[in-house]
Design an enzyme around this catalytic site. Structure first.
Site, PDB file in Angstrom:
ATOM      1  N   GLY A  21       0.333   4.275  -5.806  1.00 19.89           N
ATOM      2  CA  GLY A  21       1.237   3.139  -6.008  1.00 19.89           C
ATOM      3  C   GLY A  21       1.747   2.642  -4.676  1.00 19.89           C
ATOM      4  O   GLY A  21       1.591   3.303  -3.646  1.00 19.89           O
ATOM      5  N   LYS A  22       2.374   1.449  -4.695  1.00 19.39           N
ATOM      6  CA  LYS A  22       2.795   0.845  -3.434  1.00 19.39           C
ATOM      7  C   LYS A  22       4.088   0.066  -3.616  1.00 19.39           C
ATOM      8  O   LYS A  22       4.298  -0.566  -4.647  1.00 19.39           O
ATOM      9  CB  LYS A  22       1.695  -0.092  -2.925  1.00 19.39           C
ATOM     10  CG  LYS A  22       1.761  -0.394  -1.445  1.00 19.39           C
ATOM     11  CD  LYS A  22       0.477  -1.054  -0.985  1.00 19.39           C
ATOM     12  CE  LYS A  22       0.431  -1.156   0.534  1.00 19.39           C
ATOM     13  NZ  LYS A  22      -0.857  -1.714   0.988  1.00 19.39           N
ATOM     14  N   GLY A  23       4.951   0.103  -2.600  1.00 18.51           N
ATOM     15  CA  GLY A  23       6.181  -0.678  -2.599  1.00 18.51           C
ATOM     16  C   GLY A  23       6.300  -1.476  -1.321  1.00 18.51           C
ATOM     17  O   GLY A  23       5.346  -1.572  -0.549  1.00 18.51           O
ATOM     18  N   ALA A  24       7.498  -2.067  -1.101  1.00 19.12           N
ATOM     19  CA  ALA A  24       7.702  -2.904   0.079  1.00 19.12           C
ATOM     20  C   ALA A  24       7.631  -2.075   1.357  1.00 19.12           C
ATOM     21  O   ALA A  24       7.013  -2.482   2.340  1.00 19.12           O
ATOM     22  CB  ALA A  24       9.045  -3.605  -0.021  1.00 19.12           C
ATOM     23  N   PHE A  25       8.265  -0.902   1.350  1.00 19.12           N
ATOM     24  CA  PHE A  25       8.322  -0.076   2.553  1.00 19.12           C
ATOM     25  C   PHE A  25       7.721   1.311   2.326  1.00 19.12           C
ATOM     26  O   PHE A  25       7.874   2.194   3.146  1.00 19.12           O
ATOM     27  CB  PHE A  25       9.771   0.078   3.024  1.00 19.12           C
ATOM     28  CG  PHE A  25      10.444  -1.222   3.306  1.00 19.12           C
ATOM     29  CD1 PHE A  25      10.024  -2.024   4.357  1.00 19.12           C
ATOM     30  CD2 PHE A  25      11.486  -1.662   2.507  1.00 19.12           C
ATOM     31  CE1 PHE A  25      10.633  -3.228   4.613  1.00 19.12           C
ATOM     32  CE2 PHE A  25      12.104  -2.865   2.760  1.00 19.12           C
ATOM     33  CZ  PHE A  25      11.679  -3.660   3.813  1.00 19.12           C
ATOM     34  N   SER A  26       7.074   1.501   1.181  1.00 22.87           N
ATOM     35  CA  SER A  26       6.553   2.836   0.881  1.00 22.87           C
ATOM     36  C   SER A  26       5.228   2.756   0.141  1.00 22.87           C
ATOM     37  O   SER A  26       4.885   1.740  -0.451  1.00 22.87           O
ATOM     38  CB  SER A  26       7.565   3.621   0.036  1.00 22.87           C
ATOM     39  OG  SER A  26       7.719   3.017  -1.226  1.00 22.87           O
ATOM     40  N   VAL A  27       4.520   3.859   0.200  1.00 23.79           N
ATOM     41  CA  VAL A  27       3.272   4.004  -0.558  1.00 23.79           C
ATOM     42  C   VAL A  27       3.286   5.410  -1.149  1.00 23.79           C
ATOM     43  O   VAL A  27       3.803   6.346  -0.538  1.00 23.79           O
ATOM     44  CB  VAL A  27       2.040   3.769   0.354  1.00 23.79           C
ATOM     45  CG1 VAL A  27       1.978   4.786   1.485  1.00 23.79           C
ATOM     46  CG2 VAL A  27       0.753   3.800  -0.443  1.00 23.79           C
ATOM     47  N   LYS A  43       5.585  10.349  -1.572  1.00 29.62           N
ATOM     48  CA  LYS A  43       6.131   9.009  -1.344  1.00 29.62           C
ATOM     49  C   LYS A  43       6.342   8.880   0.164  1.00 29.62           C
ATOM     50  O   LYS A  43       7.150   9.594   0.748  1.00 29.62           O
ATOM     51  CB  LYS A  43       7.449   8.824  -2.098  1.00 29.62           C
ATOM     52  CG  LYS A  43       8.050   7.434  -1.964  1.00 29.62           C
ATOM     53  CD  LYS A  43       9.316   7.310  -2.819  1.00 29.62           C
ATOM     54  CE  LYS A  43       9.932   5.933  -2.706  1.00 29.62           C
ATOM     55  NZ  LYS A  43      11.154   5.810  -3.551  1.00 29.62           N
ATOM     56  N   ASP A 136      19.162   3.143 -13.326  1.00 28.75           N
ATOM     57  CA  ASP A 136      17.966   2.324 -13.555  1.00 28.75           C
ATOM     58  C   ASP A 136      17.053   2.944 -14.617  1.00 28.75           C
ATOM     59  O   ASP A 136      15.838   2.981 -14.455  1.00 28.75           O
ATOM     60  CB  ASP A 136      17.211   2.111 -12.242  1.00 28.75           C
ATOM     61  CG  ASP A 136      16.299   0.884 -12.295  1.00 28.75           C
ATOM     62  OD1 ASP A 136      16.556  -0.010 -13.131  1.00 28.75           O
ATOM     63  OD2 ASP A 136      15.337   0.820 -11.519  1.00 28.75           O
TER      64      ASP A 136
END
Length: 527
Positions: A21-27, A43, A136
């Protein structure tokens, strides 16, 4: 001179494999511990891109995750800082989302829903015992340990979690996901552990019928529904749900957080702890079908939001010959698909609350192209999540929107609309004034009467990378690059660029432009 040795413990101890998976500042990538061959999920956060506040959030997430050791929570095994990167090593959960697993089952009953919420409540009770609030809780964060039948439900993603003092309530900021936010958060009241129980109530409602208790395309209307606790149990789908299940939902979706059931109390509710005799065993085929549509809508919404971060398009009065960008076209098509999916009568209970608002494929007259700096992060990891800076983000969007409206008034040659958005004593530095400070509207009125209002040729404006600085409650400043495409007197296409800053002041609830600074070419295209 002594040098500090760089930590390489993660690189030394773990081997990295494919991306999960991938995020704005992380993978997130699968990794294996070299000494044990045990698999984990790493992470990986790029700390070079983090602000001081982001660093604090990362430390908080790691601190919270270290505390929590429970079979229904994704466990943190290691937290390692290396040069430029931080590694959080979690359980590798391979079963996917709980909600996706349910729709693949041949049999699903109220008793199964009870078993699911039981595990979710166990995880929530554990974090509340440790004075942690998740903030959340939503389907995306409910995972299954494996693909085996009966695999444990695991609560994930503590990125928005906070530490609290017992049952004490305080204002910790606006955080969560729109459909799962509690009334007290929306009212901006002090809050605490009960916000997680409200979200559990929303999740339980969906588990039983496949659609949410609160829904509207218009976020403002959605929030009004939540604050009023305006949900019901419509026929025929709720007729087959036991009264005990409805009773638990009512206790979870109690507007007053002080009267809301706690996680510990909910675990003792007969529908949860005596499910074999209290919960219905009847197969709920319609719930599965509605949940399948609900899942599709969630995924599509995430894709649309991610696309729309690239380009947002707004319509002005004149027709433009400028083609939409590929990103704009994708956003428009996704918007149309969303509208179609959301408004279908069969779509998982949305039939109960059709919104009057709609998504349109718009002509690209004023295009706003954001970068990832103004609280709008191009993250697929949190595209359905309201960030902790939501309040600030909403106000920044308000300033961008009013700036768009002002530029549309200029493009349309609409002096009346322009004067409604500008302060009568507007001050400005602009190329047309040859570096002089201009005060009032007369200078601009000349251009409206003699140039802009007589211009019938198409104009397309692009606002690049708007940066908004919020200055207190009633003031803000926006800086951006403005590209204006137009057709000159000889019928040739031209583009002018200007760098602009506008200062906005809110009076009586209305934003007015009080100062304007423009460099570069004149903003009004010469014909």
């Amino acid at each position: 001179m002594a040098t500090t040795a760089t930590c390489t413990r993660f690189t030394d101890d773990y081997q990295l494999f494919e991306e999960l998976g991938k995020g704005a500042f992380s993978v997130v990538r699968r990794c294996v511990k070299k000494t044990s061959t045990q698999e984990y999920a790493a992470k990986i956060i790029n700390t070079k891109k983090l602000s001081a506040r982001d660093h604090q959030k990362l430390e908080r997430e790691a601190r919270i995750c270290r505390l929590l050791k429970h079979p229904n929570i994704v466990r943190l095994h290691d937290s390692i800082s290396e040069e430029g990167f931080h590694y959080l090593v979690f359980d590798l959960v391979t079963g996917g989302e709980l909600f996706e697993d349910i729709v693949a089952r041949e049999y699903y009953s109220e008793a199964d829903a009870s078993h699911c919420i039981h595990q979710i409540l166990e995880s929530v009770n554990h974090i509340h015992q440790h004075d942690i609030v998740h903030r959340d809780l939503k389907p995306e964060n409910l995972l299954l340990a494996s693909k085996c039948k009966g695999a444990a439900v695991k609560l994930a993603d503590f990125g928005l979690a906070i530490e609290v003092q017992g049952e004490q309530q305080a204002w910790f900021g606006f955080a969560g996901t729109p459909g799962y936010l509690s009334p007290e958060v929306l009212r901006k009241d002090p809050y605490g552990k009960p916000v997680d129980i409200w979200a559990c109530g929303v999740i339980l409602y969906i588990l039983l019928v496949g659609y949410p208790p609160f829904w509207d395309e218009d976020q403002h209307k959605l929030y009004q529904q939540i604050k009023a606790g305006a949900y019901d149990f419509p026929s025929p789908e709720w007729d087959t749900v036991t009264p005990e299940a409805k009773n638990l939902i009512n206790q979870m979706l109690t507007i007053n957080p002080a009267k809301r059931i706690t996680a510990d109390q909910a675990l003792k509710h007969p529908w949860v702890c005596q499910r074999s005799t209290v919960a219905s065993m009847m197969h709920r085929q319609e719930t599965v079908e509605c949940l399948r549509k609900f899942n599709a809508r969630r995924k599509l919404k995430g894709a649309i939001l991610t696309t729309m971060l690239v380009s947002r398009n707004f319509s002005v009065g004149r027709q433009s010959s400028a083609p939409a960008s590929p990103a704009a076209s994708a956003a428009g098509l996704a918007g149309q698909a969303a509208k179609s999916l959301l408004n279908k009568k069969s779509d998982g209970g949305v039939k109960k609350r059709k919104s009057s608002s709609s998504v349109h494929l718009m002509e690209p007259q004023t295009t706003v192209v954001h970068n990832a700096t103004d609280g709008i992060k191009g993250s697929t990891e949190s595209c359905n999540t309201t960030t902790e800076d939501e309040d600030l983000k909403v106000r920044k969007q308000e300033i961008i929107k009013i700036t768009e409206q002002l530029i549309e008034a200029i493009n349309n040659g609409d002096f009346e609309a322009y004067t409604k958005i500008c302060d009568p004593g507007l001050t400005s530095f602009e190329p047309e004034a040859l570096g002089n400070l201009v005060e009032g509207m007369d200078f601009h009125k000349f251009y409206f009467e003699n140039l802009l209002s007589k211009n019938s040729k198409p104009i397309h404006t692009t606002i690049l990378n708007p940066h908004v600085h919020v200055i207190g409650e009633d003031a803000a400043c926006i800086a951006y690059i403005r590209l204006t495409q137009y057709i000159d007197g000889q019928g040739r296409p031209r583009t002018s660029q200007s760098e602009e800053t506008r200062v906005w002041h809110r009076r009586d609830g209305k934003w007015l432009n009080v100062h304007y600074h423009c460099s570069g070419a004149p903003a009004a295209p010469l014909q």
